[in-house]
Scaffold this motif. Structure first.
Motif, PDB file in Angstrom:
ATOM      1  N   ASN A  37       1.002  -1.221   0.041  1.00  0.00           N
ATOM      2  CA  ASN A  37      -0.053  -0.001  -0.069  1.00  0.00           C
ATOM      3  C   ASN A  37       0.779   1.110  -0.052  1.00  0.00           C
ATOM      4  OD1 ASN A  37      -3.000   0.840   0.547  1.00  0.00           O
ATOM      5  ND2 ASN A  37      -1.544   2.343   1.619  1.00  0.00           N
ATOM      6  N   VAL A  38       0.522   2.344  -0.765  1.00  0.00           N
ATOM      7  CA  VAL A  38       1.171   3.479  -0.798  1.00  0.00           C
ATOM      8  C   VAL A  38       0.187   4.603  -0.520  1.00  0.00           C
ATOM      9  CG1 VAL A  38       1.044   3.820  -3.327  1.00  0.00           C
ATOM     10  CG2 VAL A  38       2.780   5.173  -2.080  1.00  0.00           C
ATOM     11  N   PHE A  39       0.581   5.477   0.420  1.00  0.00           N
ATOM     12  CA  PHE A  39      -0.549   6.599   0.809  1.00  0.00           C
ATOM     13  C   PHE A  39       0.215   7.828   0.576  1.00  0.00           C
ATOM     14  CE2 PHE A  39      -1.473   9.843   3.860  1.00  0.00           C
ATOM     15  CZ  PHE A  39      -2.792  10.082   3.635  1.00  0.00           C
ATOM     16  N   GLY A  40      -0.231   8.815  -0.071  1.00  0.00           N
ATOM     17  CA  GLY A  40       0.474  10.187  -0.246  1.00  0.00           C
ATOM     18  C   GLY A  40      -0.227  11.197  -0.106  1.00  0.00           C
ATOM     19  N   LEU A  41       0.414  12.277  -0.002  1.00  0.00           N
ATOM     20  CA  LEU A  41       0.177  13.883  -0.185  1.00  0.00           C
ATOM     21  C   LEU A  41       0.858  14.560  -1.011  1.00  0.00           C
ATOM     22  CD1 LEU A  41      -0.546  14.313   3.622  1.00  0.00           C
ATOM     23  CD2 LEU A  41      -2.329  13.922   2.175  1.00  0.00           C
ATOM     24  N   ASN A  42       0.459  15.478  -1.866  1.00  0.00           N
ATOM     25  CA  ASN A  42       1.267  16.361  -2.523  1.00  0.00           C
ATOM     26  C   ASN A  42       0.817  17.791  -2.823  1.00  0.00           C
ATOM     27  OD1 ASN A  42      -0.799  15.569  -4.708  1.00  0.00           O
ATOM     28  ND2 ASN A  42       0.523  16.858  -5.785  1.00  0.00           N
ATOM     29  N   TYR A  43       1.614  18.510  -2.794  1.00  0.00           N
ATOM     30  CA  TYR A  43       1.370  20.106  -2.966  1.00  0.00           C
ATOM     31  C   TYR A  43       2.436  20.604  -4.133  1.00  0.00           C
ATOM     32  CZ  TYR A  43       1.153  25.111  -2.350  1.00  0.00           C
ATOM     33  OH  TYR A  43       1.032  26.486  -2.814  1.00  0.00           O
ATOM     34  N   PHE A  44       1.985  21.199  -5.207  1.00  0.00           N
ATOM     35  CA  PHE A  44       2.928  21.800  -6.093  1.00  0.00           C
ATOM     36  C   PHE A  44       2.271  23.352  -6.259  1.00  0.00           C
ATOM     37  CE2 PHE A  44       3.386  23.131 -10.866  1.00  0.00           C
ATOM     38  CZ  PHE A  44       4.752  22.872 -10.894  1.00  0.00           C
ATOM     39  N   VAL A  45       3.278  24.254  -6.762  1.00  0.00           N
ATOM     40  CA  VAL A  45       2.939  25.454  -7.117  1.00  0.00           C
ATOM     41  C   VAL A  45       3.867  26.239  -8.107  1.00  0.00           C
ATOM     42  CG1 VAL A  45       4.224  26.426  -5.026  1.00  0.00           C
ATOM     43  CG2 VAL A  45       2.384  28.012  -6.202  1.00  0.00           C
ATOM     44  N   ASN A  46       3.539  26.822  -8.976  1.00  0.00           N
ATOM     45  CA  ASN A  46       4.500  27.567 -10.102  1.00  0.00           C
ATOM     46  C   ASN A  46       3.958  28.828 -10.456  1.00  0.00           C
ATOM     47  OD1 ASN A  46       6.389  27.720 -11.976  1.00  0.00           O
ATOM     48  ND2 ASN A  46       5.607  26.455 -13.553  1.00  0.00           N
ATOM     49  N   ASP A  47       4.805  29.848 -10.154  1.00  0.00           N
ATOM     50  CA  ASP A  47       4.732  31.235 -10.303  1.00  0.00           C
ATOM     51  C   ASP A  47       5.443  31.709 -11.568  1.00  0.00           C
ATOM     52  OD1 ASP A  47       2.941  31.886  -8.245  1.00  0.00           O
ATOM     53  OD2 ASP A  47       4.713  31.838  -6.874  1.00  0.00           O
ATOM     54  N   ILE A  48       4.574  31.972 -12.527  1.00  0.00           N
ATOM     55  CA  ILE A  48       5.240  32.428 -13.902  1.00  0.00           C
ATOM     56  C   ILE A  48       5.171  33.712 -14.235  1.00  0.00           C
ATOM     57  CG2 ILE A  48       5.150  31.725 -16.448  1.00  0.00           C
ATOM     58  CD1 ILE A  48       3.733  29.142 -15.467  1.00  0.00           C
ATOM     59  N   ALA A  49       6.137  34.584 -14.029  1.00  0.00           N
ATOM     60  CA  ALA A  49       5.949  35.920 -14.412  1.00  0.00           C
ATOM     61  C   ALA A  49       6.324  36.342 -15.873  1.00  0.00           C
ATOM     62  CB  ALA A  49       7.110  36.633 -13.507  1.00  0.00           C
ATOM     63  N   ASN A  50       5.495  37.253 -16.399  1.00  0.00           N
ATOM     64  CA  ASN A  50       5.767  37.522 -17.889  1.00  0.00           C
ATOM     65  C   ASN A  50       6.541  38.890 -17.704  1.00  0.00           C
ATOM     66  OD1 ASN A  50       5.466  38.230 -20.431  1.00  0.00           O
ATOM     67  ND2 ASN A  50       3.363  39.362 -20.403  1.00  0.00           N
ATOM     68  N   LYS A  51       7.644  38.632 -18.566  1.00  0.00           N
ATOM     69  CA  LYS A  51       8.689  39.797 -18.602  1.00  0.00           C
ATOM     70  C   LYS A  51       8.462  40.417 -19.701  1.00  0.00           C
ATOM     71  CE  LYS A  51      12.580  37.393 -15.729  1.00  0.00           C
ATOM     72  NZ  LYS A  51      13.764  37.194 -15.939  1.00  0.00           N
ATOM     73  N   GLY A  52       7.240  40.492 -20.560  1.00  0.00           N
ATOM     74  CA  GLY A  52       7.310  41.284 -21.844  1.00  0.00           C
ATOM     75  C   GLY A  52       7.227  40.312 -22.941  1.00  0.00           C
ATOM     76  N   SER A  53       6.572  40.958 -23.901  1.00  0.00           N
ATOM     77  CA  SER A  53       6.653  40.333 -25.196  1.00  0.00           C
ATOM     78  C   SER A  53       6.593  41.688 -26.321  1.00  0.00           C
ATOM     79  CB  SER A  53       5.489  39.194 -25.403  1.00  0.00           C
ATOM     80  OG  SER A  53       4.276  39.957 -25.288  1.00  0.00           O
ATOM     81  N   ALA A  54       6.671  41.107 -27.606  1.00  0.00           N
ATOM     82  CA  ALA A  54       6.445  41.994 -28.589  1.00  0.00           C
ATOM     83  C   ALA A  54       6.371  41.009 -29.965  1.00  0.00           C
ATOM     84  CB  ALA A  54       7.651  43.205 -28.730  1.00  0.00           C
ATOM     85  N   GLY A  55       5.547  41.853 -30.919  1.00  0.00           N
ATOM     86  CA  GLY A  55       5.566  41.189 -32.224  1.00  0.00           C
ATOM     87  C   GLY A  55       5.316  42.103 -33.395  1.00  0.00           C
ATOM     88  N   ILE A  56       5.787  41.323 -34.655  1.00  0.00           N
ATOM     89  CA  ILE A  56       5.332  42.227 -35.624  1.00  0.00           C
ATOM     90  C   ILE A  56       4.447  41.205 -36.667  1.00  0.00           C
ATOM     91  CG2 ILE A  56       5.995  43.190 -38.067  1.00  0.00           C
ATOM     92  CD1 ILE A  56       8.731  43.936 -36.654  1.00  0.00           C
ATOM     93  N   TYR A  57       3.097  41.316 -36.886  1.00  0.00           N
ATOM     94  CA  TYR A  57       2.229  40.481 -37.654  1.00  0.00           C
ATOM     95  C   TYR A  57       2.163  41.285 -39.095  1.00  0.00           C
ATOM     96  CZ  TYR A  57       1.813  38.225 -33.234  1.00  0.00           C
ATOM     97  OH  TYR A  57       2.080  37.750 -31.943  1.00  0.00           O
TER      98      TYR A  57
END
Length: 754
Positions: free
Chosen positions: A377-397
């Motif tokens: 038997n395997v019993f488990g607890l888990n927690y995950f967090v990811n903070d993703i910061a946008n540093k900027g973008s640009a484009g020519i379409y």
């Protein structure tokens, strides 16, 4: 046409560096220990039996043939023999697995049994989860360069929602790095190949004391790139400039406690892969060859990834039956890309893009395992967090006469937690039943974003760097346009039931029903007519399998038949609507996937090794109404009956090697590896624009192993046919932009171990 340009200074420098490392290691190892001599002698006298690969896919130690799921596992020797040096190489080592890439974003996607994810942006979630040393890796660029100094790779097919939770609807990949041992030793290798490709690895294992050991490993990779831009860029698209290292520590102060820690760093400063405009025949629209594509973007392209990771695992034996484990991980990731499309008929890039983000994630899991003769038997607890910061973008379409600037913001937050339990009970010596369940709760948010849109017609000569610094209410630019943020929470109970029966000491049959789910998400910037959020996708899979060792353990056969009910599949698209470009995810109604997988290894003599697989699968939509074709913007009433993306009906592989003993005691080993798959499609719209034609891919190698079994020298050729193989694509406004696998490449490898 294959290119093998003259060696440049960069390639010579790194080749000499790696050879110097090899020489130093050889000098340090002149006094071989009796244990090493014995190990080498054992290898020379290896019997015609296949060794068992131990795995931990079900969070306990088992062998592949005693694990009642469809599973392929390769240990370090198997990975080396299969030529696996990166995640992309996993496509041909296991049944039902496809690897697809979007090179301009360094995206590596995995599809298993027709279940895949095409979302190449940070807000997306995979359909096949990836773990490195038990730690979940969220972003597709976060694991693409860890494939060195490994203990093994495990690929589990079918949903793994009970033990692994969210985002494992197709299966999961466990990458296990090599663990320190209490014997001094090491290895180094260098390879040189087409396009001045220089790849090096070095490893040393240091027993510090009876209870503490260290293992250090490093890798470098340099390449000129196989997309020749003919001097239009400083370096070719696809050029590689990578360096990475890992330090792993193992502390075992008592017989009951074990603590393994590793720190890992990696930097990539190469060039993005080419994104080539292709026509209905999957040919570049400018009539030039796939690998000869000048690029006329306004700025020099680059691809930058920097990753720092820490992983820890503590195991404490509470008694003979009970074990408590704690796994923790942290990763900091920075990524930035600048690129332009190529292959257009007028040689003017349709799209130029810059984007930059950073990610900081952490993972925690506690497992309590019980193991006795009758019950595990395997019993488990888990927690995950990811903070993703946008540093900027640009484009020519240029296709919609627009350029834009996206301002930095707080980006995306992903959080997940779960509780699970899975048990296997032995009813008799031969009959076992398994039951498990998991509750998962997931959260995802998108911060308020601000964008500035500018008319290209009044400033046609704008460069990408100028777009990156555009100001509001100046020239062709209007006011800053905000998009309010949003968030969503989802929860799900996933479960598994199974039975396994030992037909004999060497043959096991099993049956199971398993479920999986992939979390939903938000898309505040979705255009009118599209939901601002999308639902989770779910799958229920039924599987029957047989695993057997035959002919005195010289033949290993595995077979699985499966049927999957796939609901609310998340379909990712790039759409241009009302002069505005958007990345949109929608939910398809339903699909059915069923098939058969056969896999085998055979050692008929001490000198011969045969392996391979055969897969047939039928993956079709049963309901997908009012689908929007991103190329034509046409709304299709129904896609029922269409083939799922990245799901060829047939695929097969055959590998054969033969050891030729030489009088000196050395070995000469020729090897052939042949792979074939039937046609498939990159998108849900099964027309020629998105087709990947049936193709074969043959790899050949010839390896010399010296009498001491410490030195090897190999010559190789990959993609012997020199086929041009499409890998993936994205589309918008009448155009399709495709990625392609490498052409024929060849070279040499030298390796030394002590």
């Amino acid at each position: 046409m294959t290119r093998f340009p003259a060696t440049k200074t960069l390639g010579i420098k790194h080749s000499l560096l790696a050879l110097a490392i090899s020489v130093q290691m050889m000098a340090a190892a002149q006094a071989a220990t009796p244990e090493q001599d014995s190990a080498d002698a054992d290898k020379k006298a290896a019997p015609t039996q296949l060794k068992d690969v131990k795995v931990t896919t079900q969070k306990r130690v088992q062998t592949v043939n005693k694990t009642a799921i469809a599973l392929t596992a390769l240990d370090a020797d198997g990975l080396r023999n299969a030529g696996v040096t990166g995640v992309k190489d996993l496509a041909t080592i296991a049944p039902g697995v496809q690897i697809h890439t979007i090179g301009v974003d360094s995206y590596v996607g995995v599809a298993v049994r027709g279940i895949s994810n095409a979302t190449y942006t940070p807000d997306g979630n995979p359909a096949v989860s990836t773990y490195v040393d038990g730690i979940y890796v969220d972003l597709p660029v976060g694991f693409s360069n860890v494939m060195y100094d490994l203990d093994r790779v495990e690929i589990a097919r079918g949903p793994q929602g009970t033990l692994y939770g969210r985002n494992a609807t197709g299966g999961n990949i466990n990458i296990i790095t090599a663990e320190p041992t209490h014997e001094f030793g090491g290895a180094a290798d260098v390879s040189y190949g087409s396009f001045n490709d220089v790849l090096t690895h070095a490893t040393v294992n240091l027993p510090v004391s009876d209870t503490f050991a260290l293992r250090a490993s490093a890798t470098t990779h340099r390449s000129d790139g196989y997309f020749d831009t003919h001097g239009s860029t400083g370096r070719n698209y696809g050029a590689v400039d990578d360096i990475g290292g890992r330090l792993t520590a193992l502390w075992t102060p008592t017989a009951d406690f074990k603590w393994r820690m590793s720190v890992e760093s990696f930097v990539s400063k190469g060039k993005p892969g080419a994104s080539i405009s292709t026509d209905a025949n999957v040919k570049p629209t400018n009539g030039v060859g796939v690998y000869d594509q000048p690029n006329y973007g306004t700025e020099e392209p680059y691809n930058y990834i920097k990753s720092n990771a820490f992983r820890s695992r503590m195991d404490y034996s509470l008694s003979d039956a009970w074990t408590l484990s704690y796994l923790a991980g942290y990763q900091n990731l920075d990524a930035a890309y600048k690129w332009a499309t190529t292959g257009e008929a007028d040689n003017i890039p349709t799209y130029e893009q810059y984007s930059s983000y950073s990610s900081e994630s952490q993972s925690h899991e506690i497992n309590l395992a019980f193991d006795s003769d009758k019950l595990t038997n395997v019993f488990g607890l888990n927690y995950f967090v990811n903070d993703i910061a946008n540093k900027g973008s640009a484009g020519i379409y240029r296709n919609i006469d627009l350029y834009y600037r996206g301002f930095a913001d707080d980006g995306i937050v992903k959080r997940s937690s779960g509780i699970f339990d899975q048990a296997t009970l032995s009813l008799t010596d031969a009959l076992r039943i398994t039951a498990g369940a998991r509750y998962s709760r997931d959260y995802q948010s998108q911060a308020t974003t601000e964008s500035l849109y500018c008319g290209l017609a009044s400033n046609p000569g704008v460069t990408l760097n100028q777009a990156m610094s555009a100001q509001a209410n100046t020239g062709a630019c209007g006011a800053v346009s905000p998009t309010p943020g949003a968030s969503t929470s989802t929860s799900k109970v996933t479960w598994k039931g199974g039975v396994e029966y030992d037909l004999s000491a060497d043959t096991m049959g099993y049956g199971s029903v398993t479920t999986g789910y992939k979390q939903g998400g938000v898309q505040p910037s979705a255009p009118a007519g599209f939901s601002k959020s999308y639902d989770p996708e779910t799958v229920t899979s039924y599987e029957l399998g047989l695993k057997s060792k035959l002919l005195d353990n010289s033949l290993n056969l595995r077979a699985a038949a499966f049927y999957s009910d796939y609901q609310d599949m998340q379909v990712f698209q790039y759409l241009v609507i009302d002069s505005s470009s958007r990345l949109v995810t929608t939910n398809a109604g339903a699909s059915r996937i069923y098939g058969i997988e056969l896999e085998g290894d055979w050692v008929p003599t001490t000198n011969d090794h045969v392996s391979g697989f055969l897969t047939w699968q039928h993956a079709r939509f049963t309901e997908f109404d009012n689908a929007r074709n991103s190329r034509t913007l046409e709304t299709i009433a129904s896609l029922a009956g269409n083939q799922l993306p990245n799901a060829p009906d047939w695929s097969m592989k055959l590998s054969y090697s033969h050891d030729v003993p030489l009088a000196s005691g050395a070995l000469l080993t020729p090897k052939l590896e042949a792979y074939w798959q039937s046609k498939s499609y990159t998108q849900a719209f099964n027309d020629s624009w998105y087709r990947i034609d049936a193709y074969s891919k043959t790899n050949l190698s010839l390896t010399y192993t010296d009498p001491s079994y410490r030195w090897t020298v190999a010559a190789y050729v990959d993609n012997l046919e020199n086929n041009t193989i499409k890998n993936s694509d994205y589309s918008a406004t009448g155009l399709v932009f495709s990625d392609f696998q490498p052409p024929r490449t060849y070279g040499m490898r030298v390796a030394y171990k002590f």
